[in-house]
Design an enzyme around this catalytic site. Structure first.
Site, PDB file in Angstrom:
ATOM      1  N   GLY A   1       1.297  -1.408   0.130  1.00 24.42           N
ATOM      2  CA  GLY A   1      -0.073   0.167  -0.436  1.00 24.42           C
ATOM      3  C   GLY A   1       0.724   1.307  -0.109  1.00 24.42           C
ATOM      4  CG  ASP A   2       0.051   4.001   2.030  1.00 25.82           C
ATOM      5  OD1 ASP A   2      -0.932   4.216   1.977  1.00 25.82           O
ATOM      6  OD2 ASP A   2       0.983   3.613   3.846  1.00 25.82           O
TER       7      ASP A   2
ATOM      8  CE  LYS B   1      -2.961   2.363  -3.892  1.00 25.33           C
ATOM      9  NZ  LYS B   1      -2.120   1.669  -2.874  1.00 25.33           N
TER      10      LYS B   1
ATOM     11  N   GLY C   1      -5.660   5.859   2.159  1.00 24.70           N
ATOM     12  CA  GLY C   1      -5.853   7.180   1.977  1.00 24.70           C
ATOM     13  C   GLY C   1      -4.645   7.584   0.574  1.00 24.70           C
ATOM     14  CG  HIS C   2      -6.177   6.123  -2.610  1.00 20.45           C
ATOM     15  ND1 HIS C   2      -6.324   5.372  -3.744  1.00 20.45           N
ATOM     16  CD2 HIS C   2      -5.430   5.652  -1.879  1.00 20.45           C
ATOM     17  CE1 HIS C   2      -5.835   4.716  -3.775  1.00 20.45           C
ATOM     18  NE2 HIS C   2      -5.580   3.924  -2.530  1.00 20.45           N
ATOM     19  CB  THR C   3      -1.418  11.980  -1.508  1.00 19.83           C
ATOM     20  OG1 THR C   3      -1.274  11.032  -0.100  1.00 19.83           O
ATOM     21  CG2 THR C   3      -1.205  13.511  -0.956  1.00 19.83           C
TER      22      THR C   3
ATOM     23  CD  GLN D   1      -7.228  -1.016   1.402  1.00 23.25           C
ATOM     24  OE1 GLN D   1      -7.892  -1.544   0.519  1.00 23.25           O
ATOM     25  NE2 GLN D   1      -7.091   0.207   1.814  1.00 23.25           N
TER      26      GLN D   1
ATOM     27  CE  LYS E   1       6.947   8.802  -1.727  1.00 19.72           C
ATOM     28  NZ  LYS E   1       6.579   9.072  -0.428  1.00 19.72           N
TER      29      LYS E   1
ATOM     30  N   GLY F   1       8.373  13.389  -8.206  1.00 19.37           N
ATOM     31  CA  GLY F   1       7.912  14.541  -7.510  1.00 19.37           C
ATOM     32  C   GLY F   1       6.211  14.158  -7.237  1.00 19.37           C
TER      33      GLY F   1
HETATM   34  P1  GDP Z   1      -1.447   6.147  -2.288  1.00 21.01           P
HETATM   35  O1  GDP Z   1      -2.170   5.039  -1.124  1.00 21.01           O
HETATM   36  O2  GDP Z   1      -0.616   4.565  -2.974  1.00 21.01           O
HETATM   37  O3  GDP Z   1      -2.292   6.286  -3.179  1.00 21.01           O
HETATM   38  O4  GDP Z   1      -0.412   6.458  -1.872  1.00 21.01           O
HETATM   39  P2  GDP Z   1      -0.418   7.660  -0.544  1.00 21.01           P
HETATM   40  O5  GDP Z   1      -0.875   8.784  -0.928  1.00 21.01           O
HETATM   41  O6  GDP Z   1      -0.856   7.144   0.978  1.00 21.01           O
HETATM   42  O7  GDP Z   1       1.159   8.402  -0.435  1.00 21.01           O
HETATM   43  C1  GDP Z   1       1.831   8.287  -1.643  1.00 21.01           C
HETATM   44  C2  GDP Z   1       2.797   9.568  -1.285  1.00 21.01           C
HETATM   45  O8  GDP Z   1       3.477  10.324  -1.999  1.00 21.01           O
HETATM   46  C3  GDP Z   1       1.901  10.906  -1.226  1.00 21.01           C
HETATM   47  O9  GDP Z   1       2.223  12.045  -0.176  1.00 21.01           O
HETATM   48  C4  GDP Z   1       2.502  11.753  -2.087  1.00 21.01           C
HETATM   49  O10 GDP Z   1       1.671  12.537  -2.433  1.00 21.01           O
HETATM   50  C5  GDP Z   1       3.685  11.118  -2.422  1.00 21.01           C
HETATM   51  N1  GDP Z   1       4.038  11.021  -3.995  1.00 21.01           N
HETATM   52  C6  GDP Z   1       3.673   9.847  -4.661  1.00 21.01           C
HETATM   53  N2  GDP Z   1       4.343  10.317  -5.746  1.00 21.01           N
HETATM   54  C7  GDP Z   1       5.495  11.044  -5.189  1.00 21.01           C
HETATM   55  C8  GDP Z   1       7.101  10.834  -5.892  1.00 21.01           C
HETATM   56  O11 GDP Z   1       7.117  10.388  -7.504  1.00 21.01           O
HETATM   57  N3  GDP Z   1       7.694  11.549  -5.060  1.00 21.01           N
HETATM   58  C9  GDP Z   1       7.338  12.004  -4.256  1.00 21.01           C
HETATM   59  N4  GDP Z   1       8.605  12.528  -3.278  1.00 21.01           N
HETATM   60  N5  GDP Z   1       5.734  11.496  -3.703  1.00 21.01           N
HETATM   61  C10 GDP Z   1       5.030  10.519  -4.309  1.00 21.01           C
HETATM   62  P1  IMO Z   2      -3.813   2.544   0.574  1.00 24.12           P
HETATM   63  O1  IMO Z   2      -5.075   2.444  -0.494  1.00 24.12           O
HETATM   64  C1  IMO Z   2      -1.634   1.015   3.434  1.00 24.12           C
HETATM   65  C2  IMO Z   2      -3.056  -1.359   6.184  1.00 24.12           C
HETATM   66  C3  IMO Z   2      -2.383  -1.473   7.625  1.00 24.12           C
HETATM   67  C4  IMO Z   2      -2.967  -2.424   8.770  1.00 24.12           C
HETATM   68  C5  IMO Z   2      -3.738  -3.653   7.404  1.00 24.12           C
HETATM   69  C6  IMO Z   2      -5.057  -4.256   8.057  1.00 24.12           C
HETATM   70  O2  IMO Z   2      -3.406   4.588   0.808  1.00 24.12           O
HETATM   71  O3  IMO Z   2      -2.025   2.170  -0.054  1.00 24.12           O
HETATM   72  P2  IMO Z   2      -6.931  -2.605   8.259  1.00 24.12           P
HETATM   73  O4  IMO Z   2      -7.935  -1.352   7.869  1.00 24.12           O
HETATM   74  O5  IMO Z   2      -7.645  -2.569   6.362  1.00 24.12           O
HETATM   75  O6  IMO Z   2      -7.947  -3.458   8.580  1.00 24.12           O
HETATM   76  O7  IMO Z   2      -5.307  -2.471   8.163  1.00 24.12           O
HETATM   77  O8  IMO Z   2      -3.227  -3.609   6.311  1.00 24.12           O
HETATM   78  N1  IMO Z   2      -3.717  -0.854   5.339  1.00 24.12           N
HETATM   79  C7  IMO Z   2      -3.129   0.491   4.513  1.00 24.12           C
HETATM   80  N2  IMO Z   2      -1.745   0.710   4.412  1.00 24.12           N
HETATM   81  N3  IMO Z   2      -1.868   1.820   2.559  1.00 24.12           N
HETATM   82  C8  IMO Z   2      -2.803   1.408   2.586  1.00 24.12           C
HETATM   83  O9  IMO Z   2      -4.278   1.864   1.648  1.00 24.12           O
HETATM   84  C9  IMO Z   2      -3.326   0.695   3.202  1.00 24.12           C
HETATM   85  N4  IMO Z   2      -4.901   0.266   3.742  1.00 24.12           N
HETATM   86  C10 IMO Z   2      -4.783  -0.960   5.546  1.00 24.12           C
HETATM   87  O10 IMO Z   2      -2.823  -0.498   8.523  1.00 24.12           O
HETATM   88  O11 IMO Z   2      -1.846  -3.046   8.703  1.00 24.12           O
HETATM   89 MG    MG Z   3      -2.415   5.922   1.337  1.00 25.24          MG
END
Ligand code: GDP
Ligand code: IMO
Ligand code: MG
Length: 421
Positions: A8-9, A12, A36-38, A216, A323, A407
């Site tokens: 995850g994170d 996406k 949590g998608h940023t 995720q 990243k 970025g």
């Molecule tokens: P997601 O859950 O897969 O959508 O990812 P998140 O949003 O939870 O976490 C990704 C973080 O990295 C966010 O704060 C984005 O703004 C940031 N991000 C995404 N792509 C890049 C990148 O290429 N470089 C940097 N420095 N930050 C990035």
């Molecule tokens: P995005 O879409 C990262 C992790 C939780 C925990 C496990 C189970 O932003 O990538 P849950 O609440 O789903 O029952 O938790 O999964 N988890 C994530 N980790 N990114 C996420 O979503 C996540 N959604 C759940 O931290 O370990």
């Molecule tokens: Mg996320």
């Protein structure tokens, strides 16, 4: 299809927002407010939890598919938050088959985390909501509109209350109160609700471009992830079909979003985790703190064993590498290419957590590039050492890249192979 290839994170949200420019429909197919998608556009930053990351374009249809666990109050908050920012949400559609995440699901998630099941969940009610769906005591969006809904809800709430009072020593829920809260949300959302499988399939019939946005990641998949340290849905490509109501024959590309290193939130094994100053450095530079819960993310080197596994279980056709700029300052960068258990080398990601916990990562080392990538806009502008790192990822996974992010901003994206022809 766009799927997370790690835990995850991976970025996406950013990649979806970027690719959405050329799409007509963007569909979320699983997960809930645990996601949590940023998305960063100019100096504005949006955090999306339930609404697809295409919503910032006024002309795209954004669909919450049947596979999503729907917390109606959180959805109303999210819609209102976006509207306050001047973002039009009238093109949002919600599946009438999506299961509702109820107030008691969040309570049970919290209580289970204090009890027998300590996974470090997001406490958003995800496990209990999908549990009820599978147990067949859940409620779908369409069910709320039925005449017998209050009676069915009462039966379920009565049973939930018995568990709450007798097992957990907690106060009971008032069924009337839940009903009133649901109805207020349904009144607000009624116009968005439709048969989204029909909607998306018809769009495909008309030649529209549809993108499915996963939440995720592969290693959090209930079947293919590091069970029990997983979420309760299918973030993998198979889940994208089920959760959006389209057949696999309609899918042309499966893009795995890969962070240039690895992170994980919550408990569970993580072979390349760095608990030292290098891990802290990546966390600070990559701003690796949860979008949903604010928790610090565990950080480590890129793990090509899990990427090969993700390529296999998702049938990846492309990699979107994000990243990579976070690694700018390293002299040397490591990539895990295999696991060693005692004297044995493991080629494949093991199914047993016990085996995984015994594994030592085997690394190769590559030269860093020691320069900022954030203003690079073409593949050729990237330093040679960066390109070598990217090509090594492709070599180790057997999957070509289509995009490299340097970025968080929309413009900080290099396309290396078009996704939408
Ligand atoms: P997601 O859950 O897969 O959508 O990812 P998140 O949003 O939870 O976490 C990704 C973080 O990295 C966010 O704060 C984005 O703004 C940031 N991000 C995404 N792509 C890049 C990148 O290429 N470089 C940097 N420095 N930050 C990035
Ligand atoms: P995005 O879409 C990262 C992790 C939780 C925990 C496990 C189970 O932003 O990538 P849950 O609440 O789903 O029952 O938790 O999964 N988890 C994530 N980790 N990114 C996420 O979503 C996540 N959604 C759940 O931290 O370990
Ligand atoms: Mg996320």
């Amino acid at each position: 299809m766009l799927v997370g290839a790690q835990w995850g994170d991976e970025g996406k949200g950013k990649v979806t927002d970027f690719l959405a420019e050329k799409a007509d429909y963007i569909v979320r197919y699983q997960g809930g407010t645990n996601a949590g998608h940023t998305v960063v556009v100019g100096d504005r930053k949006f955090m999306l939890h339930l609404i697809p990351s295409g919503i910032l374009y006024p002309d795209k249809v954004c669909v919450i598919g049947n596979g999503v666990a729907l917390d109606l109050e959180m959805l109303v908050n999210e819609i209102e938050g976006l509207e306050r920012e001047g973002i039009d949400t009238s093109n949002l559609r919600i599946s009438s088959r999506a299961h509702l995440l109820m107030p008691y699901h969040k309570k049970f998630d919290e209580l289970q985390e204090q009890g027998c099941r300590q996974l470090g969940t997001t406490k958003r009610g995800i496990g209990p909501a999908y549990g009820d769906k599978i147990e067949r005591v859940g409620f779908r969006m369409t069910d709320v509109l039925d005449d017998d809904f209050p009676a069915r809800l009462e039966t379920v709430v009565k049973e939930k209350n018995r568990i709450l009072e007798r097992l957990y020593d907690q106060p009971p829920y008032d069924c009337r109160d839940i009903l009133d809260r649901l109805r207020a949300c349904v009144d607000r959302l009624r116009d968005y609700v439709t048969d989204t499988s029909l909607l998306v399939n018809r769009a495909l019939d008309q030649g529209k471009k549809v993108m499915l946005e996963g939440a995720q990641g592969t290693l959090l998949d209930i079947d293919h992830g590091t069970y029990p340290y997983v979420t309760s849905s299918h973030p993998t490509a198979g889940g994208a079909c089920v959760g959006s109501g389209i057949g696999p024959t309609r899918v042309s590309r499966v893009v795995g979003v890969v962070k240039a290193y690895t992170t994980r939130v919550g408990e569970g094994p993580f072979p390349t985790e760095l608990t030292d100053a290098t891990g802290d450095f990546i966390r600070e530079r990559g701003a690796e703190f949860g979008t949903t819960t604010g928790r610090p993310r565990r950080c480590g080197w890129l793990d090509a064993v899990i990427l090969r596994y993700a390529a296999r279980v998702n049938g990846l056709t492309d990699l979107a590498i994000t990243k990579i700029d976070v690694l700018d300052e390293f002299e040397r960068i490591k990539i895990c290419v295999g696991y060693k258990r005692g004297n044995t080398m493991l080629e494949e990601f093991p199914e047993s957590l016990k085996v995984l916990q015994d594994c030592e990562p085997v690394y190769i080392e590559m030269d860093g590039w020691k320069t900022s990538l954030q203003n690079c806009r073409t593949y050729e502008e990237l330093p040679e050492a960066t390109r070598r790192y990217i090509e090594k990822i492709t070599e180790l996974t057997g999957v070509p890249h289509c995009l490299v992010a340097v970025g968080p901003g929309r413009g900080q994206t290099i396309v290396t192979r078009e996704v939408f022809a």
